[in-house]
Design a protein around this motif. Structure first.
Motif, PDB file in Angstrom:
ATOM      1  N   GLN A  66       0.830  -1.200   0.000  1.00 45.58           N
ATOM      2  CA  GLN A  66       0.000   0.000   0.000  1.00 45.58           C
ATOM      3  C   GLN A  66       0.869   1.257   0.000  1.00 45.58           C
ATOM      4  OE1 GLN A  66      -1.910   1.358   3.518  1.00 45.58           O
ATOM      5  NE2 GLN A  66      -3.711   2.093   2.420  1.00 45.58           N
ATOM      6  N   GLY A 108       2.494   1.693  -3.405  1.00 42.78           N
ATOM      7  CA  GLY A 108       1.496   2.121  -4.374  1.00 42.78           C
ATOM      8  C   GLY A 108       1.063   3.557  -4.163  1.00 42.78           C
ATOM      9  N   LYS A 109       0.878   3.929  -2.899  1.00 40.60           N
ATOM     10  CA  LYS A 109       0.395   5.269  -2.590  1.00 40.60           C
ATOM     11  C   LYS A 109       1.386   6.331  -3.057  1.00 40.60           C
ATOM     12  CE  LYS A 109      -1.260   5.722   1.477  1.00 40.60           C
ATOM     13  NZ  LYS A 109      -1.455   5.912   2.922  1.00 40.60           N
ATOM     14  N   ALA A 148      -4.301   7.857  -6.133  1.00 40.35           N
ATOM     15  CA  ALA A 148      -3.257   6.932  -5.684  1.00 40.35           C
ATOM     16  C   ALA A 148      -3.732   6.096  -4.502  1.00 40.35           C
ATOM     17  CB  ALA A 148      -1.999   7.718  -5.306  1.00 40.35           C
ATOM     18  N   GLU A 149      -4.458   6.694  -3.590  1.00 37.83           N
ATOM     19  CA  GLU A 149      -4.960   5.971  -2.423  1.00 37.83           C
ATOM     20  C   GLU A 149      -5.932   4.874  -2.831  1.00 37.83           C
ATOM     21  OE1 GLU A 149      -5.125   4.803   1.414  1.00 37.83           O
ATOM     22  OE2 GLU A 149      -3.886   6.467   0.735  1.00 37.83           O
ATOM     23  N   ALA A 184      -3.811   2.039  -4.137  1.00 37.24           N
ATOM     24  CA  ALA A 184      -3.022   1.465  -3.046  1.00 37.24           C
ATOM     25  C   ALA A 184      -3.889   0.620  -2.114  1.00 37.24           C
ATOM     26  CB  ALA A 184      -2.332   2.583  -2.264  1.00 37.24           C
ATOM     27  N   ASP A 185      -5.110   1.042  -1.871  1.00 41.37           N
ATOM     28  CA  ASP A 185      -6.003   0.266  -1.006  1.00 41.37           C
ATOM     29  C   ASP A 185      -6.403  -1.056  -1.651  1.00 41.37           C
ATOM     30  OD1 ASP A 185      -5.850   2.138   0.971  1.00 41.37           O
ATOM     31  OD2 ASP A 185      -7.765   3.082   0.524  1.00 41.37           O
TER      32      ASP A 185
END
Length: 97
Positions: free
Chosen positions: A15, A18-19, A54-55, A58-59
């Motif tokens: 995460q 990715g974030k 992005a969040e 990422a989640d």
């Protein structure tokens, strides 16, 4: 106390990568879409929309690992594996990713 620490470590690592990775990518992509003048003018909005995008991605990276951790911690003894590898393999084989 440490039950589920493996999936937690892997999930939050993915995460985080990715974030921050997608945030930098989306900042450039969205700035390119609106053009240099508007990118400067609406910089704060660009940062916010880049962060939200992005969040979201990422989640999605985090979800399978968090599901594994929760299942390991909350299942009745003997009904679900308590080791990281077998637990993830069971979820993957029964439910997919």
């Amino acid at each position: 106390l440490y039950l589920g620490s493996g999936p937690t470590f892997v999930g939050y690592s993915l995460q985080g990568m990715g974030k921050y990775g997608f945030y930098e990518l989306f900042k450039d992509v969205f700035a390119g879409i609106v053009g240099p003048e508007n990118a400067v003018k609406y910089k704060t909005f660009g940062f916010a929309i880049s962060s939200a995008s992005a969040e979201l991605i990422a989640d999605i990276f985090l979800c399978p690992w968090e599901a594994t951790k929760v299942r390991m911690q909350t299942s009745l003894p003997g009904t679900f594996p308590t080791n990281f590898g077998p637990a993830f393999a069971k979820i993957k084989s029964e439910e997919g990713i």
